[in-house]
Design an enzyme around this catalytic site. Structure first.
Site, short mmCIF file in Angstrom:
data_model
loop_
_atom_site.label_atom_id
_atom_site.label_comp_id
_atom_site.label_asym_id
_atom_site.label_seq_id
_atom_site.Cartn_x
_atom_site.Cartn_y
_atom_site.Cartn_z
N HIS A 113 -3.64 -4.88 0.65
CA HIS A 113 -2.88 -5.30 1.80
C HIS A 113 -3.43 -7.19 1.81
O HIS A 113 -4.14 -7.84 2.64
CB HIS A 113 -3.66 -4.97 3.12
CG HIS A 113 -3.50 -3.55 3.34
ND1 HIS A 113 -2.29 -3.18 3.98
CD2 HIS A 113 -4.19 -2.61 2.84
CE1 HIS A 113 -2.51 -2.00 4.05
NE2 HIS A 113 -3.38 -1.55 3.38
N CYS A 165 0.71 -1.25 -0.07
CA CYS A 165 -0.07 0.09 -0.03
C CYS A 165 0.86 1.40 0.00
O CYS A 165 1.21 1.57 -0.93
CB CYS A 165 -1.03 -0.05 1.06
SG CYS A 165 -2.37 0.73 0.81
N GLU A 209 -1.61 -9.21 3.58
CA GLU A 209 -1.09 -9.79 4.67
C GLU A 209 -2.64 -10.03 5.74
O GLU A 209 -2.84 -10.77 6.36
CB GLU A 209 -0.65 -8.67 5.70
CG GLU A 209 -1.29 -7.63 6.21
CD GLU A 209 -1.04 -6.45 5.36
OE1 GLU A 209 -0.89 -6.60 3.87
OE2 GLU A 209 -1.21 -5.06 5.67
N1 GLN Z 1 -1.77 6.68 3.02
C1 GLN Z 1 -2.02 6.09 1.73
C2 GLN Z 1 -3.44 6.24 1.04
O1 GLN Z 1 -4.18 6.39 1.94
C3 GLN Z 1 -1.81 4.30 1.96
C4 GLN Z 1 -2.64 3.89 2.81
C5 GLN Z 1 -2.19 2.50 3.48
O2 GLN Z 1 -1.19 2.16 3.42
N2 GLN Z 1 -3.28 1.63 3.95
O3 GLN Z 1 -3.63 5.76 0.11
#
Ligand code: GLN
Length: 544
Positions: A516, A382, A518
């Site tokens: 994600h 992410c 994970e």
């Molecule tokens: N801050 C980033 C976004 O909002 C990544 C978010 C995250 O890593 N879950 O896109």
């Protein structure tokens, strides 16, 4: 229809007793007996969901396929039972009150005075009752500690619910702590006695006690607890500390937890559960054939729970490769002094996890650069993908001012705010200045992987679905500039509009994903990306 039996798990004495793990492990044991289970969590705090809570305070926010931001205990449930968590498996006081107040405004209470009992308690009971028929056993964990003011409506609701369905269909399990007092040289039972007394003052008689302790509970102590707490001696179950959380189902079984649960419901089970899969996992955890060192360059590194699913997914990758995964956490700001090598030489893999806000981002970009230049496996999740793309834009494509609009106005918004996207054919839209809570791209979205790409090889398929939680997105206006320098966007949303995966084709293992992975990894079904990342780290460990 299935006769659903309800198991309520409360906690006493102190918080952090591992009720969530205990509930998850009991779920796994009941499954090993051939029953279906559903596990849910009732959280007494006032937040509507944990989405806006700091990971420092509350640990990670777990995201379900259906896009709910939930308590991290749902992650334990899913990891142990394999049952995909749903938004409707978690409720908070905030949600209960919101719903009751909305009904009040609509006039649904027909002029009644709206009160905690029965209106709030009825709403809580409805949340529980809605699970009736969905599994053989519904396990409901009550967050917080008995004695907390916030817990009261929940205790009252489960007491009433237990009465409504009767003891044949409801069971109360209380998790407590027996602290060891060195001066006395013994484990103390008094806090447990008091906690059960407190629970009984709310009309709840637990029939099973799970007693956490850091050492053996001797027979005298066990009998004493049984006597004072009005519980059968065999149902005072020792729950001793273990080295790996994946031992918990085995140790609880050895102490008779699942037998006693079934006995409480009058279910006689001649055959023991099939626990081979847990035996195998524990054996692999305890007898690894090697070790890899993974650096995590993050932000919330001083609370172990902030990266709960990530830590576990890395353990799963280790299990699959028969190696121990040693994690080294770094506040990414430390790299900003410039001496990245000082911290990162000698690690076999670098992972930049999800994150929010600008603090430490330059450090993350430096960590990605270090991994890219040194050929060290890099896994960006992410935020970690966004940072790797900014790094490539700056240092490979020469876009010096590359940045993300998350940190303010930016001349080259290589990562920018996402204001609209498709969900199952429907367009979802967000305002630039919308609420922070519940306004991200959340939950499961499909992605299509390019044939012949590394990512397609890792997944063994070209169609995947993964869980998201982000507001910003790599800006495809820069796609060509990046792809001409060896960055390949090898996975996108099915309409091709949103980048989901980036690879560096000139590197042994350099992958960033906008989602994600994970969240979906399990010890008995490790996520392919973590299996592959740890395999690459193992390869790296043989080189250095
Ligand atoms: N801050 C980033 C976004 O909002 C990544 C978010 C995250 O890593 N879950 O896109």
């Amino acid at each position: 229809m299935t006769t659903t039996r309800f198991i309520f798990i409360t906690g006493g004495v102190v918080s952090s007793l591992g009720k969530g793990l205990g509930s998850a492990a009991l779920g796994a044991l009941l499954q090993a007996r051939g029953y279906t289970v559903r596990t849910c969590k009732l959280d007494p705090y006032l937040n509507v969901d944990p989405g806006t809570m700091s990971p420092f305070q509350h640990g990670e926010v777990y995201v379900t396929d259906d896009g709910a931001e939930t308590d991290l205990d749902l992650g334990h449930y899913e990891r142990f039972t394999g049952v995909p968590a749903r938004g409707s498996d978690n409720v908070t006081t905030g949600q209960i009150y919101t719903s009751v107040l909305q009904k009040e405004r609509k006039g649904e209470y027909l002029g009644a005075t709206v009160q905690v009992i029965p209106h709030i308690t009825d709403e809580i009971k409805a949340f529980i009752a809605e699970k009736d028929g969905s599994a053989d056993f519904v396990l409901c964990e009550i967050g917080g500690t008995v004695g907390d003011i916030e817990s009261l409506p929940f205790l009252e609701a489960i007491r009433q619910f237990g009465n409504d369905v009767g003891t044949e269909r409801a069971l109360f399990i209380h998790v407590t702590l027996l602290p060891y007092i060195p001066a006395a040289g013994e484990l103390k039972t008094k806090p447990t006695q008091h906690s059960v007394k407190e629970l009984m003052s709310h009309g709840i008689q637990p029939r099973i006690l799970l007693c956490r302790a850091d050492r053996e509970i001797d027979e005298d102590e066990r009998r004493k607890i049984a006597l004072f707490c009005n519980i059968d001696r065999d149902r005072v179950i020792p729950a001793l500390d273990v080295k790996s959380i994946y031992e918990v189902p085995l140790t609880y079984h050895a102490e008779g937890l699942d037998d006693q649960v079934l006995k409480c419901f009058g279910l006689s089970e001649p055959a023991p559960p099939d626990l081979r899969k847990w035996d195998d996992i524990v054996k692999r955890v305890h007898e690894p054939e090697g070790e890899v060192r993974i650096a995590i360059a993050g932000k919330y590194t001083n609370l172990a729970d902030s990266y709960k699913s990530l830590n576990e997914a890395l353990v799963h990758g280790g299990i699959a490769n028969n190696v121990r995964v040693k994690l080294k956490f770094f506040e990414s700001e430390v790299f900003e002094s410039g001496d990245v090598a000082h911290y990162l030489s000698g690690v076999h893999g670098i992972l930049v996890p999800g994150g929010f806000g600008s603090r430490g981002t330059e450090g993350k970009i430096l960590a990605a650069k270090f991994a890219r230049e040194r050929g060290i496996p890099y896994f960006g999740i992410c935020f970690g993908m966004q940072m790797a793309v900014i790094e490539a834009a700056r240092h490979l494509a020469g876009i010096e001012k590359a940045g993300s609009t998350e940190f303010g106005a930016c001349a080259e918004p290589v990562v920018g705010l996402m204001t609209e996207w498709l969900r199952g054919g429907r367009r979802e839209e967000r305002a630039q200045d919308g609420d922070l809570g519940g306004t991200m791209r959340l939950g499961a979205y499909p992605a299509v992987l390019a044939e012949g790409s590394k990512i397609a090889e890792i997944y063994g398929t070209t169609e995947i679905s993964e869980r998201h939680r982000h507001r910003y997105e790599v800006n495809f206006a820069y796609r060509d500039a990046l792809e001409s320098k060896g960055i390949r966007f090898s996975g996108t949303s099915p309409d091709g509009a949103l980048p989901e995966i980036m690879e560096n084709v000139n590197h042994p293992w350099f992958i960033g994903v906008q989602y994600h992975p994970e969240l979906k990894s399990k010890p008995f079904d490790p996520h392919p990306l973590f299996v592959s990342f740890i395999a690459a780290a193992l390869e790296q460990s043989r080189l250095v």
